[in-house]
Design an enzyme around this catalytic site. Structure first.
Site, PDB file in Angstrom:
ATOM      1  N   ASP A   1      58.173 -12.243 -28.535  1.00 22.83           N
ATOM      2  CA  ASP A   1      57.864 -12.242 -29.969  1.00 22.83           C
ATOM      3  C   ASP A   1      58.080 -13.601 -30.616  1.00 22.83           C
ATOM      4  O   ASP A   1      58.741 -14.480 -30.058  1.00 22.83           O
ATOM      5  CB  ASP A   1      58.728 -11.204 -30.698  1.00 22.83           C
TER       6      ASP A   1
ATOM      7  N   GLU B   1      63.222 -10.320 -29.794  1.00 23.28           N
ATOM      8  CA  GLU B   1      64.459 -11.096 -29.791  1.00 23.28           C
ATOM      9  C   GLU B   1      64.850 -11.474 -31.210  1.00 23.28           C
ATOM     10  O   GLU B   1      66.010 -11.430 -31.601  1.00 23.28           O
ATOM     11  CB  GLU B   1      64.268 -12.371 -28.951  1.00 23.28           C
TER      12      GLU B   1
HETATM   13 ZN   LIG Z   1      63.639 -18.011 -29.566  1.00 26.41          ZN
END
Ligand SMILES: [Zn+2]
Length: 483
Positions: free
Chosen positions: A79, A146
């Site tokens: 992401d 993340e």
């Molecule tokens: Zn990163």
């Protein structure tokens, strides 16, 4: 168009990065980019798995002669943070990111670029594809989400990985190895309050503001003022003038140092002048003490309409004393890594209700036992104050291991390749490695990457020359690690 970057070197990395730019992949929307990774694996005939949340792992056999080497994992997150300048027309759900080259840097036009972690992903895909590289058995781990809370790493199923060492490609300074991060946990402290039956009048609003705030991990060692702590200090020093406290509120996020706080007081007109003078005197000391870091700090004291039941005298004093006693700031520096905060705690948010005061503290440490010990201090303060502590589960840290065999080898590779030493750091914030390390005990880990400036903002840019060095180092490291 992203074709602007396809002529850059190393060509295989920029080719995949150009493709990644065309696939929308904000946090929470990683399906398509996961599909792309899988399509590359399938094109190469490599086995892959995808777990329930969308994390993908691809396996690649060792080069001939390196079959007996320890398995290495390359890891990055799928992401990106999606931010754009006001005035930029861009739909992150469908529009490609428009990359441009400016001098030695690649940036995006009006949006985040997603070099964090797109370059890491592109490098992993380039390694996957390259049949000439020398390496041991490999896995490529691509995690989801993340950026908004490490949720992909949190959900990796047991047994998903076979390798024993992990190279995380999500760092932002070429020439720097990250070898540790902080774990963290939030605690809510609740103090019961007792109020007068009758509502008090002559109310004032005391507002302390203008503080710089910042990230409660990264900025905690900057010596910035905590508006809540300092407001409690002003009230504590001025309390002999006889005002009554109605409430105190401040802070907004668990991971931000509070920039402002306010209190509501009740003070009879005859005592108002003395109260103002005492508050001013207390503030003047703060202002001198913090003049270098908090030049914008200021307070206002203004009468407000209405009536409110004030706290009983004891209860008000207890509230102030509790806030004075709760620790805030750096608790310990790392004994071996210069400049690294090992343990810290942030008094983040305070809310006064009718019957209770709620205080949220966010504690971090790269050492699990030190995190626990700091939370024990919070519990002890609560016990002394007659408050209760609600300690929630946290996320694990990654304790720096200066004796790591992986670190030793990579330092040698770096020095051989560039005739200088890599810098060894750890960060006082959460990283995926902390979580992965806890799930896969004994995993030897390190994080490195190209130079990326201003990630998570439309000013994000990646240094082209650093990508070339990053690639040269990565490929040399895989060779060395499989010897
Ligand atoms: Zn990163």
């Amino acid at each position: 168009m992203s074709s602007a970057i396809t002529g850059l070197k190393p060509e295989p990395v920029w080719k995949h990065f150009a493709k990644i730019l065309t696939i929308p992949h904000c946090s929470g929307n990683e399906k398509a980019i996961g599909d792309y990774v899988i399509s590359v694996a399938e094109g190469l005939g490599l086995p892959w798995k995808r777990d329930k949340v969308g994390n993908v792992v691809v396996s690649k056999p060792a080069a001939s002669g390196r079959e007996g080497a320890v398995g290495a994992i390359l890891q990055g997150h799928l992401d990106m943070v999606c931010e754009k300048n006001s005035g930029t027309e861009h739909d992150f759900k469908k529009d490609p990111i428009r990359a441009a080259i400016k001098g030695e840097w690649v940036h995006a036009e009006g949006t985040t670029l997603g070099a964090d972690n797109g370059i890491g992903l592109a490098a992993a895909l380039a390694v996957m594809e390259d049949k000439t590289l020398v390496h041991g058995p490999m896995e490529f781990l691509f995690t989801v989400d993340e950026e908004t809370g490490l949720t992909g790493a949190n959900k990796i199923p047991k047994g998903f990985l076979a390798g024993k060492m992990l190279l995380n490609l999500d760092s932002e300074d070429e020439g720097t190895f990250t070898i540790g991060c902080a774990g963290g946990a939030d605690s809510t402290l609740v103090l019961p309050l007792e109020r007068k039956k009758a509502a008090s009048r002559n109310l004032y609003r005391l507002h302390l503001q203008g503080f710089r705030g910042g990230h409660s991990g990264i900025d905690i060692n900057e010596g910035r003022g905590n508006a809540i702590k300092l407001l409690a200090r002003m009230l504590g020093q001025a309390r002999a003038t006889g005002f009554e406290l109605v409430g105190l509120d401040g802070g907004s996020k668990h991971n931000a140092i509070p920039r402002e706080a306010f209190a509501v007081l009740s003070c009879p007109p005859a005592k108002a002048r003395a109260m103002k003078a005492a508050l001013q005197k207390a503030f003047d000391k703060i202002s001198v003490e913090y003049k270098a870091v908090e030049p914008e700090a200021r307070f206002t004291l203004e009468p407000v309409e209405g009536r409110e039941p004030a706290l009983l005298k004891d209860s008000g004093h207890r509230l102030i004393d509790l806030l004075l006693a709760i620790p805030h700031g750096v608790v310990a520096m790392h004994p071996e890594i210069a400049g690294l905060v090992e343990t810290s705690t942030n008094l983040a948010i305070v809310k006064t209700g009718k019957k209770e005061l709620e205080v949220l503290c966010s504690t971090r440490s790269s050492v699990a036992s030190a995190l626990e010990a700091t939370r024990d201090v919070l519990k002890a303060v609560c016990a002394l104050a007659g408050a209760r502590a609600d300690l929630r589960d946290g996320y694990p840290g990654w304790m720096p291991d200066l004796a790591s065999p992986l670190l030793k080898k990579l330092k040698e590779v770096y020095e051989r390749a560039f005739a200088k030493q890599a810098e060894i750091v750890a960060v006082h914030a959460g990283l995926e490695c902390g979580i992965i390390g806890e799930k896969f005990p004994g995993m030897d880990m390190i994080s490195f990457g190209p130079t990326i400036k201003n990630p998570h903002s439309p000013e994000e840019r990646v240094h082209v020359g650093s990508v070339e060095k990053f690639w040269a180092f990565l490929t040399a490291a895989l060779d060395e690690l499989s010897r």
